[in-house]
Write a protein that holds these residues in place. Structure first.
Motif, PDB file in Angstrom:
ATOM      1  N   LEU A 137      -5.015  -8.828   4.648  1.00 28.32           N
ATOM      2  CA  LEU A 137      -5.487  -9.505   3.447  1.00 28.32           C
ATOM      3  C   LEU A 137      -4.566 -10.670   3.144  1.00 28.32           C
ATOM      4  N   THR A 138      -5.044 -11.584   2.304  1.00 28.98           N
ATOM      5  CA  THR A 138      -4.239 -12.682   1.779  1.00 28.98           C
ATOM      6  C   THR A 138      -4.248 -12.568   0.260  1.00 28.98           C
ATOM      7  N   LEU A 148       0.073  -1.791  -2.947  1.00 31.49           N
ATOM      8  CA  LEU A 148       0.986  -0.822  -2.348  1.00 31.49           C
ATOM      9  C   LEU A 148       1.307   0.313  -3.328  1.00 31.49           C
ATOM     10  N   GLN A 149       1.406  -0.022  -4.604  1.00 34.69           N
ATOM     11  CA  GLN A 149       1.644   1.015  -5.604  1.00 34.69           C
ATOM     12  C   GLN A 149       0.436   1.939  -5.744  1.00 34.69           C
ATOM     13  N   GLU A 150      -0.762   1.371  -5.646  1.00 29.02           N
ATOM     14  CA  GLU A 150      -1.972   2.197  -5.692  1.00 29.02           C
ATOM     15  C   GLU A 150      -1.984   3.190  -4.526  1.00 29.02           C
ATOM     16  N   LEU A 163       4.376  -2.924   8.157  1.00 29.55           N
ATOM     17  CA  LEU A 163       4.079  -3.934   7.137  1.00 29.55           C
ATOM     18  C   LEU A 163       4.618  -5.284   7.568  1.00 29.55           C
ATOM     19  N   GLU A 164       3.762  -6.273   7.595  1.00 28.44           N
ATOM     20  CA  GLU A 164       4.152  -7.636   7.938  1.00 28.44           C
ATOM     21  C   GLU A 164       3.507  -8.593   6.942  1.00 28.44           C
ATOM     22  N   PHE A 165       4.256  -9.603   6.511  1.00 28.57           N
ATOM     23  CA  PHE A 165       3.670 -10.615   5.637  1.00 28.57           C
ATOM     24  C   PHE A 165       4.475 -11.900   5.737  1.00 28.57           C
ATOM     25  N   HIS A 166       3.823 -13.006   5.468  1.00 28.46           N
ATOM     26  CA  HIS A 166       4.486 -14.309   5.426  1.00 28.46           C
ATOM     27  C   HIS A 166       3.709 -15.219   4.487  1.00 28.46           C
ATOM     28  N   ALA A 167       4.419 -16.177   3.913  1.00 23.34           N
ATOM     29  CA  ALA A 167       3.800 -17.105   2.974  1.00 23.34           C
ATOM     30  C   ALA A 167       2.887 -18.070   3.718  1.00 23.34           C
ATOM     31  N   SER A 187      -0.417  -7.736   6.530  1.00 24.08           N
ATOM     32  CA  SER A 187      -1.136  -6.723   7.303  1.00 24.08           C
ATOM     33  C   SER A 187      -0.254  -5.482   7.378  1.00 24.08           C
ATOM     34  N   PHE A 188      -0.868  -4.316   7.338  1.00 28.64           N
ATOM     35  CA  PHE A 188      -0.126  -3.073   7.467  1.00 28.64           C
ATOM     36  C   PHE A 188      -1.088  -1.957   7.822  1.00 28.64           C
TER      37      PHE A 188
END
Length: 213
Positions: A137-138, A148-150, A163-167, A187-188
């Motif tokens: 997702l973006t 993530l809390q949900e 878990l991977e993410f970048h701006a 993405s995770f």
């Protein structure tokens, strides 16, 4: 000819002032055409770097606070009745469909839109089947944290891995975006479990193969 050309150029103090004026004009042209845009670009990059550093600091601070928040949440409901922690369904496919529906509901509640979902091959873990769902997702940082809390607060035993993410650039709102949070491409893998030793069809195929040998 040289005498006539020399007569066209002013001499003395007037000529010096003219030379100084020409130097100033050339310097102004160089400044406006080269130096000023470079300085503006440098300043913009410094602001962008500062925003990204602030985002990373905020993310690190939130990550450090998560264990305490989880403990506080558990302590606030000590008398809560235990609920089901496993996926229901007699097959991996049914359990995976239930997990997909659950994650979609969580994403909607967090204000996120999933870009893709991929059900990974199930893995046998003792007397349980591990059902993995990779999502992408973006979303901006607060939305990603909410999702993530949900997942963490779910009654089911859900785990997050890889878990991977970048701006990413946001041409519509600028790199900062609302609240100074740039959008993140994330993405995770969400891992869940169901009781069992595999699909009945898969077990029958395995038994037939072993009998044929």
């Amino acid at each position: 000819m040289s005498g006539k050309s020399g007569d066209l150029l002013p001499e003395g103090r007037r000529g010096q002032w003219l030379a100084v004026g020409l130097v100033v004009i050339v310097a102004a042209v160089v400044w406006l055409g080269v130096a000023s845009p470079l300085i503006g670009w440098y300043d913009a990059r410094q602001v962008d770097i500062a925003n990204r550093r602030a985002l990373l600091d905020d993310m690190a601070s939130r990550a450090r606070a998560l264990p305490a928040l989880r403990q506080l949440a558990r302590a606030s409901r000590p008398d809560a009745a235990p609920k089901a922690t496993l996926l229901t369904g007699g097959t991996d496919a049914i359990a995976a469909a239930a997990l997909q529906g659950l994650i979609q509901d969580m994403a909607t509640a967090a204000g996120a839109t999933l870009a893709s979902e991929e059900v990974l091959p199930a893995v046998q873990q003792g007397g349980f089947r591990q059902i993995d769902l990779r999502i992408a997702l973006t979303a901006r940082w607060p939305v990603l944290v909410q999702l993530l809390q949900e997942i963490d607060a779910s009654d089911l035993r859900l785990l997050v891995d890889d878990l991977e993410f970048h701006a990413v650039d946001d041409a519509a709102t600028g790199s900062g975006g609302p609240g100074g949070h740039p959008p993140l491409a994330a993405s995770f893998v969400v891992m869940a479990f169901r009781a069992g030793s595999g699909d009945r069809a898969g077990d029958l195929q395995t038994q037939a193969y072993e009998f044929g040998r």
